[in-house]
Design a protein around this motif. Sequence first.
Motif, PDB file in Angstrom:
ATOM      1  N   GLN A 131      -0.783  -6.917   0.995  1.00  0.00           N
ATOM      2  CA  GLN A 131       0.639  -6.843   0.660  1.00  0.00           C
ATOM      3  C   GLN A 131       1.166  -5.410   0.590  1.00  0.00           C
ATOM      4  O   GLN A 131       2.373  -5.213   0.545  1.00  0.00           O
ATOM      5  N   GLY A 132       0.281  -4.438   0.612  1.00  0.00           N
ATOM      6  CA  GLY A 132       0.698  -3.043   0.528  1.00  0.00           C
ATOM      7  C   GLY A 132       0.798  -2.575  -0.905  1.00  0.00           C
ATOM      8  O   GLY A 132       1.151  -3.346  -1.807  1.00  0.00           O
ATOM      9  N   THR A 133       0.463  -1.297  -1.116  1.00  0.00           N
ATOM     10  CA  THR A 133       0.574  -0.711  -2.446  1.00  0.00           C
ATOM     11  C   THR A 133       1.010   0.742  -2.312  1.00  0.00           C
ATOM     12  O   THR A 133       0.528   1.462  -1.442  1.00  0.00           O
ATOM     13  N   GLN A 134       1.923   1.161  -3.152  1.00  0.00           N
ATOM     14  CA  GLN A 134       2.472   2.517  -3.076  1.00  0.00           C
ATOM     15  C   GLN A 134       1.524   3.509  -3.729  1.00  0.00           C
ATOM     16  O   GLN A 134       1.046   3.293  -4.846  1.00  0.00           O
ATOM     17  N   VAL A 135       1.271   4.599  -3.014  1.00  0.00           N
ATOM     18  CA  VAL A 135       0.551   5.742  -3.558  1.00  0.00           C
ATOM     19  C   VAL A 135       1.490   6.940  -3.473  1.00  0.00           C
ATOM     20  O   VAL A 135       1.960   7.287  -2.385  1.00  0.00           O
ATOM     21  N   THR A 136       1.766   7.548  -4.602  1.00  0.00           N
ATOM     22  CA  THR A 136       2.653   8.703  -4.648  1.00  0.00           C
ATOM     23  C   THR A 136       1.899   9.876  -5.255  1.00  0.00           C
ATOM     24  O   THR A 136       1.375   9.770  -6.366  1.00  0.00           O
ATOM     25  N   VAL A 137       1.848  10.978  -4.504  1.00  0.00           N
ATOM     26  CA  VAL A 137       1.172  12.184  -4.970  1.00  0.00           C
ATOM     27  C   VAL A 137       2.253  13.231  -5.226  1.00  0.00           C
ATOM     28  O   VAL A 137       2.872  13.743  -4.293  1.00  0.00           O
TER      29      VAL A 137
END
Length: 119
Positions: free
Chosen positions: A111-117
């Motif tokens: 389903q997708g997952t957000q990764v924010t750096v």
Amino acid sequence: QLQLVQSGGGLVQPGGSLTLSCAASGDTFSINVMGWYRQAPGKQRELVASITRGGETYYPYSVKGRFTISRDNAEDTVYLQMNSLKPEDTAVYYCNTGSLSLLIRGDVWGQGTQVTVSS
């Protein structure tokens, strides 16, 4: 029918680490290659790591030495350990399977997952 359910992701500071997980269910006997892709805004979806049932792996240059893919065949789960994260790693990450090749995406997606750096 094969399904992939992802977990993990979130916000992390540059230099930090995150681990993503992806569990397969359904017709898991058919699974060979499992992989992780990512898509940043305005960019094409790209491969970041893939692994065969036997443990052979592939990483593009952009993540080699920082990301590690692993899998538990008994649990039909694949993991992506991400270290030394950079702002340019920010993207939606997708689990993938259905292919027989490390370099070719299959037709089953998580389903997708957000990764924010970001600091």
